[in-house]
Design a protein around this motif. Sequence first.
Motif, PDB file in Angstrom:
ATOM      1  N   SER A   8       0.926  -1.127  -0.100  1.00 38.63           N
ATOM      2  CA  SER A   8      -0.140   0.018  -0.073  1.00 38.63           C
ATOM      3  C   SER A   8       0.980   1.319  -0.125  1.00 38.63           C
ATOM      4  CB  SER A   8      -0.881  -0.097   1.193  1.00 38.63           C
ATOM      5  OG  SER A   8      -0.222  -0.052   2.289  1.00 38.63           O
ATOM      6  N   TYR A   9       0.211   2.204  -0.551  1.00 35.67           N
ATOM      7  CA  TYR A   9       0.928   3.445  -0.253  1.00 35.67           C
ATOM      8  C   TYR A   9       0.342   4.545   0.479  1.00 35.67           C
ATOM      9  CZ  TYR A   9       3.732   2.223  -4.136  1.00 35.67           C
ATOM     10  OH  TYR A   9       4.774   1.503  -5.366  1.00 35.67           O
ATOM     11  N   PHE A  10       0.934   5.387   1.361  1.00 34.81           N
ATOM     12  CA  PHE A  10       0.602   6.485   2.136  1.00 34.81           C
ATOM     13  C   PHE A  10       1.368   7.787   2.195  1.00 34.81           C
ATOM     14  CE2 PHE A  10       0.314   8.740   6.224  1.00 34.81           C
ATOM     15  CZ  PHE A  10      -1.086   9.069   6.206  1.00 34.81           C
ATOM     16  N   LEU A  11       1.003   8.616   1.435  1.00 33.40           N
ATOM     17  CA  LEU A  11       1.637   9.986   1.334  1.00 33.40           C
ATOM     18  C   LEU A  11       2.958   9.676   0.542  1.00 33.40           C
ATOM     19  CD1 LEU A  11       1.154  11.877   4.724  1.00 33.40           C
ATOM     20  CD2 LEU A  11      -0.085  12.200   2.432  1.00 33.40           C
ATOM     21  N   GLY A  12       2.997   8.759  -0.453  1.00 31.43           N
ATOM     22  CA  GLY A  12       3.933   8.472  -1.234  1.00 31.43           C
ATOM     23  C   GLY A  12       4.979   7.530  -0.501  1.00 31.43           C
ATOM     24  N   ILE A  13       4.736   7.053   0.485  1.00 34.90           N
ATOM     25  CA  ILE A  13       5.651   6.089   1.270  1.00 34.90           C
ATOM     26  C   ILE A  13       4.988   4.707   1.005  1.00 34.90           C
ATOM     27  CG2 ILE A  13       6.347   5.297   3.336  1.00 34.90           C
ATOM     28  CD1 ILE A  13       6.198   8.057   4.414  1.00 34.90           C
ATOM     29  N   LYS A  14       5.719   3.768   0.385  1.00 35.55           N
ATOM     30  CA  LYS A  14       5.576   2.367   0.030  1.00 35.55           C
ATOM     31  C   LYS A  14       5.374   1.656   1.410  1.00 35.55           C
ATOM     32  CE  LYS A  14       6.705  -1.356  -3.026  1.00 35.55           C
ATOM     33  NZ  LYS A  14       7.835  -1.513  -4.276  1.00 35.55           N
ATOM     34  N   VAL A  15       4.224   0.992   1.409  1.00 34.86           N
ATOM     35  CA  VAL A  15       4.554  -0.039   2.608  1.00 34.86           C
ATOM     36  C   VAL A  15       4.191  -1.422   2.341  1.00 34.86           C
ATOM     37  CG1 VAL A  15       3.280  -0.822   4.993  1.00 34.86           C
ATOM     38  CG2 VAL A  15       3.407   1.771   4.106  1.00 34.86           C
ATOM     39  N   LEU A  16       5.120  -2.249   2.502  1.00 37.53           N
ATOM     40  CA  LEU A  16       4.815  -3.819   2.148  1.00 37.53           C
ATOM     41  C   LEU A  16       4.859  -4.404   3.469  1.00 37.53           C
ATOM     42  CD1 LEU A  16       7.665  -4.395  -0.554  1.00 37.53           C
ATOM     43  CD2 LEU A  16       5.317  -4.438  -1.102  1.00 37.53           C
ATOM     44  N   PHE A  23       7.962  -3.401   5.497  1.00 41.13           N
ATOM     45  CA  PHE A  23       9.161  -2.741   5.055  1.00 41.13           C
ATOM     46  C   PHE A  23       8.510  -1.394   4.429  1.00 41.13           C
ATOM     47  CE2 PHE A  23      11.943  -1.376   1.453  1.00 41.13           C
ATOM     48  CZ  PHE A  23      13.100  -1.318   2.224  1.00 41.13           C
ATOM     49  N   ILE A  24       9.019   0.030   4.815  1.00 37.36           N
ATOM     50  CA  ILE A  24       8.686   0.947   4.196  1.00 37.36           C
ATOM     51  C   ILE A  24       9.703   1.828   3.481  1.00 37.36           C
ATOM     52  CG2 ILE A  24       6.779   1.183   5.896  1.00 37.36           C
ATOM     53  CD1 ILE A  24       8.466   3.223   7.353  1.00 37.36           C
ATOM     54  N   SER A  25       9.304   2.185   2.343  1.00 40.09           N
ATOM     55  CA  SER A  25      10.450   2.927   1.526  1.00 40.09           C
ATOM     56  C   SER A  25       9.787   3.840   0.772  1.00 40.09           C
ATOM     57  CB  SER A  25      11.103   1.787   0.794  1.00 40.09           C
ATOM     58  OG  SER A  25      10.226   1.501  -0.283  1.00 40.09           O
ATOM     59  N   GLN A  26      10.501   4.723   0.012  1.00 40.59           N
ATOM     60  CA  GLN A  26      10.314   5.823  -0.860  1.00 40.59           C
ATOM     61  C   GLN A  26      10.831   5.834  -2.072  1.00 40.59           C
ATOM     62  OE1 GLN A  26      10.887   8.813   2.566  1.00 40.59           O
ATOM     63  NE2 GLN A  26       9.059   9.786   1.494  1.00 40.59           N
ATOM     64  N   MET A  27      11.456   4.419  -2.594  1.00 38.02           N
ATOM     65  CA  MET A  27      11.958   4.396  -3.838  1.00 38.02           C
ATOM     66  C   MET A  27      11.618   5.209  -4.996  1.00 38.02           C
ATOM     67  SD  MET A  27      13.474   0.830  -6.097  1.00 38.02           S
ATOM     68  CE  MET A  27      11.978   0.450  -6.048  1.00 38.02           C
ATOM     69  N   LYS A  28      10.401   5.297  -5.218  1.00 37.07           N
ATOM     70  CA  LYS A  28       9.803   6.024  -6.302  1.00 37.07           C
ATOM     71  C   LYS A  28      10.140   7.700  -5.998  1.00 37.07           C
ATOM     72  CE  LYS A  28       5.947   7.466  -8.988  1.00 37.07           C
ATOM     73  NZ  LYS A  28       6.413   8.875  -9.214  1.00 37.07           N
ATOM     74  N   TYR A  29       9.842   7.913  -4.844  1.00 37.35           N
ATOM     75  CA  TYR A  29      10.013   9.503  -4.600  1.00 37.35           C
ATOM     76  C   TYR A  29      11.582   9.745  -4.711  1.00 37.35           C
ATOM     77  CZ  TYR A  29      10.349  13.771  -1.981  1.00 37.35           C
ATOM     78  OH  TYR A  29      10.576  15.306  -1.463  1.00 37.35           O
ATOM     79  N   ALA A  30      12.392   8.821  -4.160  1.00 35.67           N
ATOM     80  CA  ALA A  30      13.937   9.013  -4.268  1.00 35.67           C
ATOM     81  C   ALA A  30      14.327   9.172  -5.651  1.00 35.67           C
ATOM     82  CB  ALA A  30      14.737   7.872  -3.708  1.00 35.67           C
ATOM     83  N   ARG A 110      26.223  15.289  -3.100  1.00 37.85           N
ATOM     84  CA  ARG A 110      26.985  13.822  -2.638  1.00 37.85           C
ATOM     85  C   ARG A 110      25.781  13.137  -2.010  1.00 37.85           C
ATOM     86  NH1 ARG A 110      31.924  11.606  -1.048  1.00 37.85           N
ATOM     87  NH2 ARG A 110      31.402   9.864   0.685  1.00 37.85           N
ATOM     88  N   ILE A 111      24.679  13.539  -1.242  1.00 33.53           N
ATOM     89  CA  ILE A 111      23.783  12.706  -0.600  1.00 33.53           C
ATOM     90  C   ILE A 111      22.823  12.138  -1.584  1.00 33.53           C
ATOM     91  CG2 ILE A 111      21.571  12.741   0.865  1.00 33.53           C
ATOM     92  CD1 ILE A 111      23.090  15.205   2.380  1.00 33.53           C
ATOM     93  N   LEU A 112      22.390  12.845  -2.771  1.00 34.56           N
ATOM     94  CA  LEU A 112      21.789  12.273  -3.947  1.00 34.56           C
ATOM     95  C   LEU A 112      22.494  11.284  -4.437  1.00 34.56           C
ATOM     96  CD1 LEU A 112      20.433  15.673  -5.700  1.00 34.56           C
ATOM     97  CD2 LEU A 112      19.317  14.170  -4.254  1.00 34.56           C
ATOM     98  N   ARG A 113      23.929  11.219  -4.642  1.00 31.55           N
ATOM     99  CA  ARG A 113      24.650  10.347  -5.113  1.00 31.55           C
ATOM    100  C   ARG A 113      24.521   9.088  -4.160  1.00 31.55           C
ATOM    101  NH1 ARG A 113      30.327  12.214  -5.908  1.00 31.55           N
ATOM    102  NH2 ARG A 113      30.853  10.213  -6.822  1.00 31.55           N
ATOM    103  N   TYR A 114      24.627   9.193  -2.908  1.00 29.54           N
ATOM    104  CA  TYR A 114      24.584   8.059  -2.152  1.00 29.54           C
ATOM    105  C   TYR A 114      23.154   7.438  -2.187  1.00 29.54           C
ATOM    106  CZ  TYR A 114      23.662   6.070   2.246  1.00 29.54           C
ATOM    107  OH  TYR A 114      23.252   4.927   3.458  1.00 29.54           O
ATOM    108  N   ILE A 115      22.207   8.315  -2.551  1.00 34.07           N
ATOM    109  CA  ILE A 115      20.585   7.784  -2.553  1.00 34.07           C
ATOM    110  C   ILE A 115      20.700   7.097  -4.015  1.00 34.07           C
ATOM    111  CG2 ILE A 115      18.364   8.457  -3.107  1.00 34.07           C
ATOM    112  CD1 ILE A 115      18.983  10.819  -1.227  1.00 34.07           C
ATOM    113  N   LYS A 116      21.488   7.440  -4.943  1.00 27.52           N
ATOM    114  CA  LYS A 116      21.348   6.587  -6.069  1.00 27.52           C
ATOM    115  C   LYS A 116      21.871   5.222  -6.038  1.00 27.52           C
ATOM    116  CE  LYS A 116      22.190   5.985 -10.461  1.00 27.52           C
ATOM    117  NZ  LYS A 116      21.046   5.372 -11.383  1.00 27.52           N
ATOM    118  N   GLY A 117      22.963   5.075  -5.144  1.00 28.38           N
ATOM    119  CA  GLY A 117      23.426   3.727  -4.753  1.00 28.38           C
ATOM    120  C   GLY A 117      22.406   2.840  -3.705  1.00 28.38           C
ATOM    121  N   THR A 118      21.639   3.662  -3.248  1.00 26.94           N
ATOM    122  CA  THR A 118      20.671   2.962  -2.099  1.00 26.94           C
ATOM    123  C   THR A 118      19.417   3.047  -2.200  1.00 26.94           C
ATOM    124  OG1 THR A 118      21.062   5.072  -0.625  1.00 26.94           O
ATOM    125  CG2 THR A 118      22.813   3.337  -0.286  1.00 26.94           C
ATOM    126  N   LEU A 119      19.007   3.112  -3.547  1.00 26.22           N
ATOM    127  CA  LEU A 119      17.581   3.222  -3.800  1.00 26.22           C
ATOM    128  C   LEU A 119      16.537   2.501  -3.068  1.00 26.22           C
ATOM    129  CD1 LEU A 119      17.683   4.315  -7.428  1.00 26.22           C
ATOM    130  CD2 LEU A 119      16.899   5.598  -5.668  1.00 26.22           C
TER     131      LEU A 119
END
Length: 169
Positions: A8-16, A23-30, A110-119
């Motif tokens: 499910s999704y809540f405010l753009g946060i994916k909840v599995l 597991f909660i993540s924001q891969m699409k938002y990232a 640099r934080i964006l580059r870190y996010i790129k490797g940890t999507l």
Amino acid sequence: MTDMGLMSYFLGIKVLRKDDEIFISQMKYANDILKKFQMEHSKPVLTPVEEKFKLLGEDKGRTVNPTYYKILIGSLRYLTATRPDIVFGVRLLSRFMEEPCTNHLQTAKRILRYIKGTLNDGIYYQNTNEINLVGYTNSDWAEDIETRKSISGFVFHLGSIVISWSSKK
């Protein structure tokens, strides 16, 4: 965690949810942030901020567009809801919203580059019979060059679940 559970999704946060796991993540938002700031093809880095890195308000770089910088930092702030690993760096960069310099922008990228490797990263919760409360804390003892104030942080786990974290001056 596999995608075989309830999603499910809540405010753009994916909840599995699956069995005893969440597991909660924001891969699409990232991914959207990376595209918005033209960093989707950047080379990933292993850490969000360099070790022992210091930033000054009156840095030696030229100033950058404050509106652009505020949008970038605001986007990163929203991402911290599921990414406690970037909280320290985003908090550090938030101090320079009014007069950001090129070094501040480079650090944000640099934080964006870190996010790129940890999507695929997010927060994982697992039901377990272990209900120990464990806490970790740290402080840099007056390492802020401008104010000589300390930056401290903590994280508390209840079993395998992170229940609270903070980083502040």
